[in-house]
Design a protein around this motif. Structure first.
Motif, PDB file in Angstrom:
ATOM      1  N   LYS A 269       0.846  -1.192   0.000  1.00 52.99           N
ATOM      2  CA  LYS A 269       0.000   0.000   0.000  1.00 52.99           C
ATOM      3  C   LYS A 269       0.883   1.244   0.000  1.00 52.99           C
ATOM      4  O   LYS A 269       1.847   1.326   0.762  1.00 52.99           O
ATOM      5  CB  LYS A 269      -0.902  -0.003   1.238  1.00 52.99           C
ATOM      6  N   PRO A 270       0.622   2.197  -0.880  1.00 54.09           N
ATOM      7  CA  PRO A 270       1.478   3.387  -0.933  1.00 54.09           C
ATOM      8  C   PRO A 270       1.527   4.117   0.398  1.00 54.09           C
ATOM      9  O   PRO A 270       0.531   4.196   1.126  1.00 54.09           O
ATOM     10  CB  PRO A 270       0.792   4.263  -2.000  1.00 54.09           C
ATOM     11  N   THR A 271       2.698   4.614   0.728  1.00 57.93           N
ATOM     12  CA  THR A 271       2.883   5.426   1.930  1.00 57.93           C
ATOM     13  C   THR A 271       3.252   6.832   1.493  1.00 57.93           C
ATOM     14  O   THR A 271       3.618   7.071   0.339  1.00 57.93           O
ATOM     15  CB  THR A 271       4.001   4.861   2.808  1.00 57.93           C
ATOM     16  N   LEU A 272       3.190   7.763   2.435  1.00 52.99           N
ATOM     17  CA  LEU A 272       3.569   9.135   2.107  1.00 52.99           C
ATOM     18  C   LEU A 272       5.012   9.176   1.616  1.00 52.99           C
ATOM     19  O   LEU A 272       5.334   9.881   0.658  1.00 52.99           O
ATOM     20  CB  LEU A 272       3.395  10.033   3.332  1.00 52.99           C
ATOM     21  N   GLN A 273       5.877   8.387   2.242  1.00 48.99           N
ATOM     22  CA  GLN A 273       7.278   8.375   1.843  1.00 48.99           C
ATOM     23  C   GLN A 273       7.455   7.829   0.423  1.00 48.99           C
ATOM     24  O   GLN A 273       8.171   8.411  -0.394  1.00 48.99           O
ATOM     25  CB  GLN A 273       8.106   7.520   2.812  1.00 48.99           C
ATOM     26  N   SER A 274       6.792   6.717   0.107  1.00 51.81           N
ATOM     27  CA  SER A 274       6.971   6.120  -1.216  1.00 51.81           C
ATOM     28  C   SER A 274       6.428   7.031  -2.315  1.00 51.81           C
ATOM     29  O   SER A 274       6.989   7.116  -3.405  1.00 51.81           O
ATOM     30  CB  SER A 274       6.291   4.745  -1.283  1.00 51.81           C
ATOM     31  N   VAL A 275       5.333   7.742  -2.020  1.00 55.85           N
ATOM     32  CA  VAL A 275       4.774   8.664  -3.002  1.00 55.85           C
ATOM     33  C   VAL A 275       5.666   9.892  -3.165  1.00 55.85           C
ATOM     34  O   VAL A 275       5.933  10.343  -4.281  1.00 55.85           O
ATOM     35  CB  VAL A 275       3.341   9.071  -2.601  1.00 55.85           C
ATOM     36  N   CYS A 276       6.158  10.417  -2.050  1.00 52.52           N
ATOM     37  CA  CYS A 276       6.990  11.623  -2.105  1.00 52.52           C
ATOM     38  C   CYS A 276       8.382  11.344  -2.667  1.00 52.52           C
ATOM     39  O   CYS A 276       9.099  12.281  -3.033  1.00 52.52           O
ATOM     40  CB  CYS A 276       7.093  12.265  -0.729  1.00 52.52           C
ATOM     41  N   ASP A 282       3.981  20.206  -1.762  1.00 48.99           N
ATOM     42  CA  ASP A 282       3.705  21.640  -1.928  1.00 48.99           C
ATOM     43  C   ASP A 282       3.641  22.036  -3.395  1.00 48.99           C
ATOM     44  O   ASP A 282       4.196  23.049  -3.821  1.00 48.99           O
ATOM     45  CB  ASP A 282       4.777  22.477  -1.209  1.00 48.99           C
ATOM     46  N   CYS A 283       2.972  21.207  -4.178  1.00 49.24           N
ATOM     47  CA  CYS A 283       2.880  21.416  -5.617  1.00 49.24           C
ATOM     48  C   CYS A 283       1.446  21.106  -6.029  1.00 49.24           C
ATOM     49  O   CYS A 283       0.902  20.053  -5.644  1.00 49.24           O
ATOM     50  CB  CYS A 283       3.866  20.488  -6.326  1.00 49.24           C
ATOM     51  N   GLU A 284       0.816  21.982  -6.764  1.00 50.53           N
ATOM     52  CA  GLU A 284      -0.575  21.802  -7.142  1.00 50.53           C
ATOM     53  C   GLU A 284      -0.787  20.474  -7.881  1.00 50.53           C
ATOM     54  O   GLU A 284      -0.133  20.197  -8.872  1.00 50.53           O
ATOM     55  CB  GLU A 284      -1.037  22.936  -8.060  1.00 50.53           C
ATOM     56  N   GLY A 285      -1.679  19.666  -7.352  1.00 51.78           N
ATOM     57  CA  GLY A 285      -1.984  18.386  -7.975  1.00 51.78           C
ATOM     58  C   GLY A 285      -1.119  17.239  -7.517  1.00 51.78           C
ATOM     59  O   GLY A 285      -1.333  16.097  -7.930  1.00 51.78           O
ATOM     60  N   SER A 286      -0.133  17.514  -6.648  1.00 50.43           N
ATOM     61  CA  SER A 286       0.776  16.444  -6.226  1.00 50.43           C
ATOM     62  C   SER A 286       0.097  15.481  -5.263  1.00 50.43           C
ATOM     63  O   SER A 286      -0.552  15.906  -4.299  1.00 50.43           O
ATOM     64  CB  SER A 286       2.013  17.036  -5.545  1.00 50.43           C
ATOM     65  N   PRO A 287       0.257  14.176  -5.468  1.00 55.33           N
ATOM     66  CA  PRO A 287      -0.261  13.206  -4.496  1.00 55.33           C
ATOM     67  C   PRO A 287       0.624  13.097  -3.262  1.00 55.33           C
ATOM     68  O   PRO A 287       0.283  12.389  -2.324  1.00 55.33           O
ATOM     69  CB  PRO A 287      -0.282  11.894  -5.288  1.00 55.33           C
ATOM     70  N   CYS A 288       1.780  13.790  -3.267  1.00 55.27           N
ATOM     71  CA  CYS A 288       2.661  13.825  -2.094  1.00 55.27           C
ATOM     72  C   CYS A 288       2.057  14.800  -1.086  1.00 55.27           C
ATOM     73  O   CYS A 288       2.510  15.937  -0.927  1.00 55.27           O
ATOM     74  CB  CYS A 288       4.075  14.260  -2.505  1.00 55.27           C
ATOM     75  N   ASN A 289       1.002  14.339  -0.440  1.00 50.89           N
ATOM     76  CA  ASN A 289       0.189  15.195   0.413  1.00 50.89           C
ATOM     77  C   ASN A 289      -0.477  14.324   1.470  1.00 50.89           C
ATOM     78  O   ASN A 289      -1.238  13.416   1.129  1.00 50.89           O
ATOM     79  CB  ASN A 289      -0.863  15.897  -0.457  1.00 50.89           C
ATOM     80  N   PRO A 290      -0.210  14.564   2.757  1.00 53.37           N
ATOM     81  CA  PRO A 290      -0.796  13.719   3.808  1.00 53.37           C
ATOM     82  C   PRO A 290      -2.309  13.642   3.733  1.00 53.37           C
ATOM     83  O   PRO A 290      -2.903  12.590   3.977  1.00 53.37           O
ATOM     84  CB  PRO A 290      -0.335  14.397   5.097  1.00 53.37           C
ATOM     85  N   ASP A 291      -2.964  14.747   3.377  1.00 52.57           N
ATOM     86  CA  ASP A 291      -4.426  14.743   3.311  1.00 52.57           C
ATOM     87  C   ASP A 291      -4.937  13.855   2.187  1.00 52.57           C
ATOM     88  O   ASP A 291      -6.042  13.318   2.258  1.00 52.57           O
ATOM     89  CB  ASP A 291      -4.944  16.168   3.114  1.00 52.57           C
ATOM     90  N   GLU A 292      -4.142  13.728   1.122  1.00 45.52           N
ATOM     91  CA  GLU A 292      -4.537  12.890  -0.010  1.00 45.52           C
ATOM     92  C   GLU A 292      -4.481  11.412   0.347  1.00 45.52           C
ATOM     93  O   GLU A 292      -5.288  10.608  -0.114  1.00 45.52           O
ATOM     94  CB  GLU A 292      -3.610  13.150  -1.205  1.00 45.52           C
TER      95      GLU A 292
END
Length: 302
Positions: A269-276, A282-292
């Motif tokens: 399962k993707p984690t914040l670290q693996s996505v980032c 801090d980029c519009e549309g980025s899935p590197c976002n805890p809320d996402e």
């Protein structure tokens, strides 16, 4: 020097791609979307040069209507036919990054997300929060479960270079026939892929996949290998139906993480670290976002 610039990360990404001379190509899987009046506004980005420049990409477009015209791809196997054809055509001159998407991408704030991809990114789905678990005994496929499972197994044998009959026993240890083929994957087959990731597999593998997914009218020729399947229903050889949507297209969507991303069948399962690791924050549309990523949606069953 980069730290001293103190640029917003999305500008830093755009600057990095430009200054390093990196190439980013978007490959949209188009069928009839550009001809349908109610969908034209959603696919206008494909021909909009201003958008291409703003988000720093070029387009490589195929068509699926006229075999006498250039860039024709047989309409078989859903979007995977276009994706595999591009890889086969450009294996020797693959860009630094290719982004494979539907004509109407299943990701929020498209195409802004393109400016959020890190220059050293290798592979990621564009919508990692749409994570699901599924197997070939899925209720929607019961009538053709035998064909579906056979196609999954055929694709895996090609990808893992285990097509020889002498390797059947080894393959069954990896994908036992005592249970359905089970996967954990991100929905909808919208992802990017680096040149290095593509070339981890020889061109012959990509050509073989293109053959069975797109050039053939069925995934598996002849009788299913019943003795090596969990599915018990003897329904005879696979018959052409819906341009391979439920077999070839189905297999490639649910095995995309294995085929393109080199993951095991059960992708973590993707984690914040693996996505980032793949996208800037801090980029519009980025899935590197805890809320996402903190809440994963329940996907519909169909």
């Amino acid at each position: 020097v980069i730290k001293q610039l103190k640029l917003p990360l999305f500008l830093l990404s755009l600057w990095s791609w430009t200054i390093l001379g990196l190439t980013k190509v978007v490959v949209p899987a188009i069928y009839n979307e550009t001809r349908e009046l109610n969908r034209k506004e959603y696919v206008s980005w494909i021909k909009d040069k201003i958008i291409h420049q703003k988000y720093n990409f070029t387009i490589s477009q195929y068509q699926r209507f006229n075999p006498r015209k250039v860039n024709y791809v047989n309409n078989q196997g859903n979007e995977a036919g276009v994706y595999l054809r591009y890889i086969v055509d450009h294996y020797d001159n693959f860009p630094d990054l290719a982004v494979f998407v539907h004509a109407v991408p299943h990701t929020e704030k498209w195409p802004a997300v393109l400016n959020c991809i890190r220059p050293n990114a290798t592979f990621s789905f564009l919508n990692p929060k749409f994570y699901l678990k599924r197997d070939t005994h899925y209720e929607g496929w019961w009538d053709i479960e035998t064909w579906v499972e056979q196609c999954y197994r055929d694709v895996l044998r090609v990808v893992w270079n285990m097509t020889d009959a002498s390797q059947s026993e080894s393959f069954l240890k990896m994908v036992p026939k005592s249970r359905p083929v089970s996967v954990s994957v991100t929905c909808c087959q919208n992802f990017f892929l680096s040149r290095d990731a593509v070339r981890q597999r020889p061109l012959s593998v990509w050509k073989s996949l293109y053959e069975i997914i797109t050039l053939q009218d069925v995934c598996h020729k002849g009788q299913p290998d019943y003795s090596q399947l969990f599915a018990s229903k003897h329904i005879g050889p696979e018959q052409p139906m819906e341009n391979g949507r439920h077999t070839q297209g189905n297999a490639m969507e649910h095995l995309a993480h294995v085929v393109y991303g080199h993951y095991p069948l059960e992708m973590p399962k993707p984690t914040l670290q693996s996505v980032c690791d793949q996208f800037y924050p801090d980029c519009e549309g980025s899935p590197c976002n805890p809320d996402e990523l903190k809440s994963f949606p329940l996907l519909p069953k169909s």
